[in-house]
Design a protein around this motif. Structure first.
Motif, PDB file in Angstrom:
ATOM      1  N   GLY A   1      78.174 -34.116  10.201  1.00 49.48           N
ATOM      2  CA  GLY A   1      77.587 -32.936   9.582  1.00 49.48           C
ATOM      3  C   GLY A   1      78.596 -31.815   9.430  1.00 49.48           C
ATOM      4  N   PHE A   2      79.469 -31.680  10.423  1.00 50.14           N
ATOM      5  CA  PHE A   2      80.533 -30.673  10.366  1.00 50.14           C
ATOM      6  C   PHE A   2      81.468 -30.932   9.185  1.00 50.14           C
ATOM      7  N   SER A   3      81.689 -32.217   8.876  1.00 50.65           N
ATOM      8  CA  SER A   3      82.584 -32.560   7.761  1.00 50.65           C
ATOM      9  C   SER A   3      81.997 -32.168   6.415  1.00 50.65           C
ATOM     10  N   LEU A   4      80.667 -31.958   6.342  1.00 47.97           N
ATOM     11  CA  LEU A   4      80.050 -31.543   5.076  1.00 47.97           C
ATOM     12  C   LEU A   4      80.508 -30.149   4.654  1.00 47.97           C
ATOM     13  N   ASN A   5      81.070 -29.376   5.594  1.00 48.78           N
ATOM     14  CA  ASN A   5      81.644 -28.082   5.215  1.00 48.78           C
ATOM     15  C   ASN A   5      82.780 -28.250   4.219  1.00 48.78           C
ATOM     16  N   SER A   6      83.368 -29.440   4.221  1.00 47.35           N
ATOM     17  CA  SER A   6      84.449 -29.712   3.278  1.00 47.35           C
ATOM     18  C   SER A   6      83.958 -29.649   1.837  1.00 47.35           C
ATOM     19  N   ILE A   7      82.683 -29.982   1.606  1.00 43.58           N
ATOM     20  CA  ILE A   7      82.140 -29.910   0.251  1.00 43.58           C
ATOM     21  C   ILE A   7      82.086 -28.458  -0.225  1.00 43.58           C
ATOM     22  N   ALA A   8      81.598 -27.581   0.652  1.00 40.46           N
ATOM     23  CA  ALA A   8      81.540 -26.157   0.292  1.00 40.46           C
ATOM     24  C   ALA A   8      82.938 -25.599   0.052  1.00 40.46           C
ATOM     25  N   CYS A   9      83.897 -25.990   0.897  1.00 39.48           N
ATOM     26  CA  CYS A   9      85.277 -25.509   0.724  1.00 39.48           C
ATOM     27  C   CYS A   9      85.878 -26.046  -0.574  1.00 39.48           C
ATOM     28  N   SER A  10      85.570 -27.289  -0.902  1.00 45.63           N
ATOM     29  CA  SER A  10      86.121 -27.882  -2.123  1.00 45.63           C
ATOM     30  C   SER A  10      85.580 -27.190  -3.378  1.00 45.63           C
TER      31      SER A  10
ATOM     32  N   ALA B   1      89.869 -21.407   2.365  1.00 43.25           N
ATOM     33  CA  ALA B   1      89.035 -22.613   2.252  1.00 43.25           C
ATOM     34  C   ALA B   1      89.846 -23.864   2.526  1.00 43.25           C
ATOM     35  N   SER B   2      91.091 -23.867   2.069  1.00 41.00           N
ATOM     36  CA  SER B   2      91.961 -25.009   2.339  1.00 41.00           C
ATOM     37  C   SER B   2      92.229 -25.143   3.835  1.00 41.00           C
ATOM     38  N   GLY B   3      92.393 -24.005   4.523  1.00 41.36           N
ATOM     39  CA  GLY B   3      92.575 -24.048   5.978  1.00 41.36           C
ATOM     40  C   GLY B   3      91.358 -24.606   6.691  1.00 41.36           C
ATOM     41  N   VAL B   4      90.173 -24.187   6.255  1.00 44.59           N
ATOM     42  CA  VAL B   4      88.941 -24.731   6.838  1.00 44.59           C
ATOM     43  C   VAL B   4      88.827 -26.225   6.545  1.00 44.59           C
ATOM     44  N   ASN B   5      89.229 -26.635   5.341  1.00 48.45           N
ATOM     45  CA  ASN B   5      89.214 -28.047   4.985  1.00 48.45           C
ATOM     46  C   ASN B   5      90.129 -28.864   5.899  1.00 48.45           C
ATOM     47  N   LEU B   6      91.319 -28.318   6.170  1.00 45.88           N
ATOM     48  CA  LEU B   6      92.233 -28.999   7.091  1.00 45.88           C
ATOM     49  C   LEU B   6      91.626 -29.094   8.479  1.00 45.88           C
ATOM     50  N   LEU B   7      90.983 -28.012   8.914  1.00 49.66           N
ATOM     51  CA  LEU B   7      90.334 -28.006  10.228  1.00 49.66           C
ATOM     52  C   LEU B   7      89.240 -29.068  10.297  1.00 49.66           C
ATOM     53  N   VAL B   8      88.450 -29.173   9.229  1.00 45.47           N
ATOM     54  CA  VAL B   8      87.349 -30.136   9.204  1.00 45.47           C
ATOM     55  C   VAL B   8      87.864 -31.574   9.150  1.00 45.47           C
ATOM     56  N   THR B   9      88.883 -31.795   8.332  1.00 42.85           N
ATOM     57  CA  THR B   9      89.349 -33.170   8.128  1.00 42.85           C
ATOM     58  C   THR B   9      90.070 -33.749   9.335  1.00 42.85           C
ATOM     59  N   VAL B  10      90.761 -32.901  10.089  1.00 45.80           N
ATOM     60  CA  VAL B  10      91.514 -33.425  11.238  1.00 45.80           C
ATOM     61  C   VAL B  10      90.735 -33.313  12.542  1.00 45.80           C
ATOM     62  N   ALA B  11      89.530 -32.732  12.484  1.00 42.95           N
ATOM     63  CA  ALA B  11      88.772 -32.503  13.719  1.00 42.95           C
ATOM     64  C   ALA B  11      88.499 -33.804  14.458  1.00 42.95           C
ATOM     65  N   ILE B  12      87.915 -34.766  13.760  1.00 41.88           N
ATOM     66  CA  ILE B  12      87.557 -36.027  14.418  1.00 41.88           C
ATOM     67  C   ILE B  12      88.805 -36.820  14.786  1.00 41.88           C
ATOM     68  N   THR B  13      89.877 -36.656  14.007  1.00 49.90           N
ATOM     69  CA  THR B  13      91.125 -37.362  14.323  1.00 49.90           C
ATOM     70  C   THR B  13      91.721 -36.853  15.622  1.00 49.90           C
TER      71      THR B  13
ATOM     72  N   PHE C   1      97.434 -22.805   7.348  1.00 47.39           N
ATOM     73  CA  PHE C   1      97.629 -23.532   8.598  1.00 47.39           C
ATOM     74  C   PHE C   1      97.245 -22.691   9.816  1.00 47.39           C
ATOM     75  N   GLY C   2      97.205 -21.367   9.630  1.00 50.42           N
ATOM     76  CA  GLY C   2      96.716 -20.534  10.720  1.00 50.42           C
ATOM     77  C   GLY C   2      95.246 -20.788  11.009  1.00 50.42           C
ATOM     78  N   VAL C   3      94.457 -20.907   9.945  1.00 46.31           N
ATOM     79  CA  VAL C   3      93.023 -21.212  10.106  1.00 46.31           C
ATOM     80  C   VAL C   3      92.841 -22.595  10.719  1.00 46.31           C
ATOM     81  N   SER C   4      93.592 -23.566  10.214  1.00 45.11           N
ATOM     82  CA  SER C   4      93.446 -24.932  10.740  1.00 45.11           C
ATOM     83  C   SER C   4      93.937 -25.048  12.182  1.00 45.11           C
TER      84      SER C   4
END
Length: 560
Positions: free
Chosen positions: A216-225, A58-70, A184-187
């Protein structure tokens, strides 16, 4: 002589009692629970698996979501902002302020994680990210982008990253390397897949539609959190002495007012949470009652002491010996002067609130400075890579293939790191230094090449070394500081990175404009080598001091 000795001893006792009166605790019932916090303590044993693997993923998915737009910011907003009349310096400012906001959020880590769990902090950051991106979809001016994307999204991103790191490091200790590698592999999937997805979305939905989809993609961060459950729910071994089959009693120490401010902090995320079906519930309740009883006894003792040590009783006890009162008065004046000079009230509050006492640890400061230099180099190299390759005469298709090869190599090695390092008994710093030296060697060769296949090989090499650098880079601070100080320690290091980037980032741009990319690459290498040199010097000094200490000890043992 005996009478005189008894008088001296009596005088000492009186002075000690007076000092005790002056420094006695003033414990207020309403504030005790707010100030004194509980944590897992030194006997805590991380679960090392189970639900922790879900936390790592979940942390890897969170990293993927948070840095996606960046990662896709330039691809999404570049042409759109030009149409809005936003200049290149303003575009650079938007990016840099976003990085600064993420970095400065680290200063809040200590206070936040002393009052909130890592799951609560991650949820707050997730909502801030979503709100910032959602508003960015309708932004139409430089100031609007600064407030929405740079400040709101940047602050949320920093909070999510800090909470994710703490969650993984709480669930794992012995297997942190493996968990971080999977995280970090997931991210790492993001940089490979997202550019193609972004291009497709821009073609069909335009800039505003793409930004809304990313929001909307960033809302996945809520589920991961929400997966970041308190670690106590999944602790297999509780604080029990197996041989004696009895619970280890926690020592309740009553500290002074300054100590109760808890300079070393404590994460409520790690609080011992009672369960309705937990057999330890009754024991914990008994311990709380015992603790309250001890505090009440102390209050009563304090009250009795105040009644005993009044001015009249002092005069009665001291009798004709006025030197006792004079000595005590002089002592008190010196103590007050010393306290006001060195430890003012506001100063102590600031130190405690932000956990700045960490800066007194030379090893931590040295590690943080090295990590700051490394992070600065890697971020700037990643940003400059397409421009460097273009300046060296490579076509856009060749640049895209090189970047893809780096991402694929990096991703594969991240997942293989636990297997590669299983038989290697080196510390985290050694692996980071190895990865950095590999990156430096690759940049030196890159500055002299114009052959596509050599360049492609170099980027495969970059991917391998980047994986080692990134995974073990994130383990250096957690390996040095205790778990309860990790949020503040990571936050201060993140703050250092932000300040350094703001101060020296423009110099890299000036160097790039006034020299060549080859010179810029070698200057980045010099910063990496400086970080390595600082770490190695500390190790040499520490070994020298230890050797000298052991030699002196052996001499003393011989003399005895």
């Amino acid at each position: 002589m005996n009478g005189k000795s008894e008088d001296i001893e009596s005088n000492r006792t009186i002075i000690q009692l007076l000092i005790l009166k002056d420094k006695t605790l003033s414990i207020k019932p309403g504030k005790r629970k707010k100030r004194v916090e509980k944590d897992l303590g030194d006997r805590f044993v991380a679960p090392e698996g189970g639900w922790g693997w879900l936390v790592a993923i979940a942390s890897g998915v969170n990293l993927l979501v948070t840095v996606a737009i960046t990662q896709q910011f330039g691809l999404i907003f570049r042409d759109h902002m030009i149409k809005l009349g936003i200049t290149s310096p303003q575009l650079t400012a938007i990016i840099n302020v976003q990085i600064a906001a993420s970095s400065f959020s680290g200063l809040l880590n200590g206070p936040l994680f002393r009052r909130l769990t890592y799951r609560q902090v991650a949820l707050i950051g997730s909502f801030l990210m979503f709100f910032g991106l959602f508003i960015s979809a309708i932004a139409d001016s430089f100031i609007f982008y600064i407030l929405s994307y740079s400040c709101c999204y940047g602050l949320g991103r920093g909070l999510v990253l800090s909470a994710s790191s703490l969650a993984v490091n709480t669930y794992f200790k012995e297997k942190r390397c493996t968990a971080t590698a999977y995280q970090f592999g997931v991210s790492g999937i993001g940089p490979i897949c997202l550019p193609y997805l972004t291009t497709y979305l821009l073609e069909w939905y335009g800039v505003q539609g793409t930004v809304l989809l990313f929001a909307g993609f960033s809302l996945n961060s809520i589920a991961c959190s929400l997966i970041y459950q308190p670690v106590k729910w999944h602790v297999k071994q509780r604080f029990v002495d197996i041989e004696l089959n009895e619970i280890i009693e926690r020592r309740i120490s009553v500290q002074s007012r300054d100590d109760r401010n808890n300079f070393y902090g404590s994460c409520p995320s790690l609080t011992l949470i009672p369960f309705t079906t937990d057999p330890l519930n009754d024991t914990e309740k008994l311990e709380e009652k015992k603790e309250e009883s001890e505090i009440q006894t102390l209050r009563n003792s304090k009250s009795n002491l105040k009644e005993t040590l009044t001015t009249s009783s002092l005069t009665h006890i001291a009798g004709k010996d006025k030197t006792i009162v004079q000595n005590f008065t002089e002592f008190k004046q010196k103590e007050e002067k010393k306290t006001s000079w060195h430890y003012s009230f506001i100063y102590r509050k600031i130190i405690a609130f932000f956990d700045l006492d960490l800066l007194r640890d030379f090893t931590y400061v040295n590690l943080a400075i090295g990590l700051t230099l490394i992070s600065f180099v890697e971020v700037n190299f990643a940003v400059l890579t397409p421009f460097i390759l273009s300046d060296f005469g490579f076509a856009s298709s060749e640049i895209a293939m090189a970047m893809s090869s780096l991402g694929i190599s990096d991703l594969i090695i991240r997942f293989l790191i636990p297997l590669i390092t299983a038989k290697m008994n080196y510390n985290n710093k050694t692996f980071v230094i190895g990865g950095l030296l590999g990156m430096c060697l690759g940049r030196i060769v890159l500055s002299f090449t114009s052959n596509f296949y050599v360049m492609l090989t170099i980027f495969l090499w970059f991917g391998l070394n980047k994986a080692f650098r990134l995974v073990f880079w994130c383990l250096i601070i957690p390996a040095h500081v205790p778990l309860k100080r990790l949020p503040a320690a990571s936050g201060l290091q993140l703050l250092m990175t932000g300040l350094f980037s703001l101060a020296f980032g423009p110099l890299i741009g000036l160097m790039r404009d006034n020299t060549s990319y080859a010179v810029t690459l070698n200057c980045l290498n010099a910063l990496c080598l400086l970080a390595i040199l600082l770490w190695m010097l500390e190790d040499v000094v520490r070994r020298f001091k230890l050797k000298k200490k052991n030699k002196l000890k052996s001499v003393m043992d011989t003399l005895q």
